[in-house]
Design an enzyme around this catalytic site. Structure first.
Site, PDB file in Angstrom:
ATOM      1  N   SER A 164     -51.583  60.217 -25.441  1.00 41.07           N
ATOM      2  CA  SER A 164     -52.021  61.437 -25.064  1.00 41.07           C
ATOM      3  C   SER A 164     -51.923  62.212 -26.216  1.00 41.07           C
ATOM      4  O   SER A 164     -50.845  62.827 -26.775  1.00 41.07           O
ATOM      5  CB  SER A 164     -51.147  61.915 -23.787  1.00 41.07           C
ATOM      6  OG  SER A 164     -51.317  61.148 -22.885  1.00 41.07           O
ATOM      7  N   LYS A 239     -56.939  64.016 -19.714  1.00 42.27           N
ATOM      8  CA  LYS A 239     -55.411  63.835 -19.448  1.00 42.27           C
ATOM      9  C   LYS A 239     -54.801  65.120 -19.630  1.00 42.27           C
ATOM     10  O   LYS A 239     -53.740  65.392 -18.966  1.00 42.27           O
ATOM     11  CB  LYS A 239     -55.122  63.151 -20.740  1.00 42.27           C
ATOM     12  CG  LYS A 239     -53.499  62.778 -20.663  1.00 42.27           C
ATOM     13  CD  LYS A 239     -52.804  62.053 -19.379  1.00 42.27           C
ATOM     14  CE  LYS A 239     -51.318  62.145 -19.346  1.00 42.27           C
ATOM     15  NZ  LYS A 239     -50.877  61.245 -20.345  1.00 42.27           N
ATOM     16  N   LYS A 307     -45.458  68.759 -25.432  1.00 43.06           N
ATOM     17  CA  LYS A 307     -46.549  68.485 -26.503  1.00 43.06           C
ATOM     18  C   LYS A 307     -47.978  68.514 -25.677  1.00 43.06           C
ATOM     19  O   LYS A 307     -48.999  69.157 -26.222  1.00 43.06           O
ATOM     20  CB  LYS A 307     -46.294  67.180 -26.928  1.00 43.06           C
ATOM     21  CG  LYS A 307     -47.533  66.455 -28.061  1.00 43.06           C
ATOM     22  CD  LYS A 307     -48.291  65.639 -27.138  1.00 43.06           C
ATOM     23  CE  LYS A 307     -47.887  64.496 -26.637  1.00 43.06           C
ATOM     24  NZ  LYS A 307     -48.563  63.372 -26.183  1.00 43.06           N
TER      25      LYS A 307
END
Length: 362
Positions: A164, A239, A307
């Site tokens: 990701s 995502k 993140k």
């Protein structure tokens, strides 16, 4: 035994050399590899036959199985990657990994995982190379760093990044790989460690349809909901959107359970009641239970969700979009990290709410 022949029940016959059950046979279900022009049985625990040309550290050609299934190079055998690679092994694929920086998990070696030295060697040995690492800089290093995947590619191979990472960087990575005559898919996943182990991941794919169709049989070994959502970069964008929904839902479940618990209600019974109504969700089911039982061993770490929300907020700034609740939820993750919880499961976000309430759920 050849088809149509009758078994000899009077005495046990010695198996022919190389047949199933012989001393030098790999056994039922074993695969064979072809490397450097030679064919040999796959040895146990990822060991390569001594003297086999083109094998292990001098691997220069693709390994293929007798049934022509494509060989997979897998880089990133962590919490998510290890079970994903395991499903590919169990399906009959030859799977190759690097042991340059760390030794792969013993259970994968026992199931037939091959090892080579360096990411470039993985690319040389495989038809399809999958990366599953934490963040954008790690993907860049794996692909384009010293002895990276790019230096071992030849035309016609396929690179799939299932990490990701940044959608913008993904487009740049895809362009560089395409210039080498290879295809590129960004295919991040959702479902966490549970989904990885159960082969029930949701896989969001960006790239060309031809490359997607080539990869589909591999994705089907690891996931259930598999969607080509657009060109390179769109998989990663999807995502990021997924991570916004997950983070905000975790926060909402945490607020609800803190509220109910401090009001004197049994949070376990509140959760049970809510699971039968419109508030029901996978997050309430799984992460609500974690909050009540205090089981915060990571399936997906807070630092990784931080993140992902950073990617969302950076993208929102570039697009001129406001994500107010995403920003607030990121601050709660930041609070958890500041209090030593960066490596806990993201359901531990409830701890930030508990500190403000002066009350612990459960």
């Amino acid at each position: 035994m050849p088809a149509g022949s009758a078994p000899n029940t009077s005495r046990k016959q010695a198996p022919k050399p190389g047949s199933a059950g012989s001393a030098n046979s790999p056994g039922r279900g074993a695969r064979r590899l072809r490397a450097g022009g030679e064919t040999a049985d796959l040895p146990p625990r990822g060991r390569w036959p001594a003297g086999q040309r083109g094998a292990r550290r001098n691997a220069t050609s693709t390994i293929t199985t007798e049934n022509n299934m494509e060989t997979i190079g897998f880089i990133g055998l962590g919490i998510m990657g290890a079970p994903m690679a395991g499903h590919l092994l169990d399906a009959g694929h030859a799977v190759v990994a690097s042991d340059h920086r760390s030794k792969p998990p013993a259970d994968l070696l026992a199931r037939g995982l091959k090892t080579v030295s360096g990411h470039d060697a993985v690319a040389k040995a495989a038809d399809i190379i999958i990366t599953m690492v934490p963040d954008t800089p790690q993907v860049a290093d794996v692909l384009f760093g010293e002895n990276g995947v790019a230096s071992g590619l030849t035309k016609g191979k396929l690179v799939i990044d299932m990490s990701s990472i940044s959608p913008i960087a993904t487009k740049e990575f895809a362009k560089k790989i395409n210039e080498l005559g290879c295809d590129y898919l960004d295919a991040p996943v959702s479902g966490g460690e549970v989904g990885a182990k159960a082969a029930s991941l949701t896989i969001m794919v960006g790239g060309e349809e031809k490359a997607f169709e080539r990869a589909r049989p591999i994705f089907e070994k690891m996931g259930k909901n598999i969607t080509l959502v657009g060109p390179n970069g769109v998989g990663q964008t999807t995502k990021v959107a997924n991570q916004i929904v997950v983070a905000l839902t975790i926060e909402a479940v945490g607020e609800a359970l803190v509220f109910a618990s401090k009001a004197g209600a049994d949070p376990a019974k509140v959760r049970q009641a809510l699971m039968g109504g419109l508030a029901a969700s996978r997050i309430l089911e799984v992460h609500g239970e974690r909050m009540i039982k205090r089981t915060f061993a990571p399936g997906f770490r807070i630092e990784l969700h931080q993140k992902d929300l950073n990617l969302a907020l950076e993208g929102a700034k570039a697009l001129g979009v406001s994500l107010p609740n995403t920003s607030t939820t990121q601050q709660l993750f930041n609070s958890c990290a500041a209090n030593g919880g960066a490596k806990e499961d993201h359901s531990a976000l409830v701890r930030a709410l508990e500190r403000m309430a002066g009350h612990e759920v459960g």
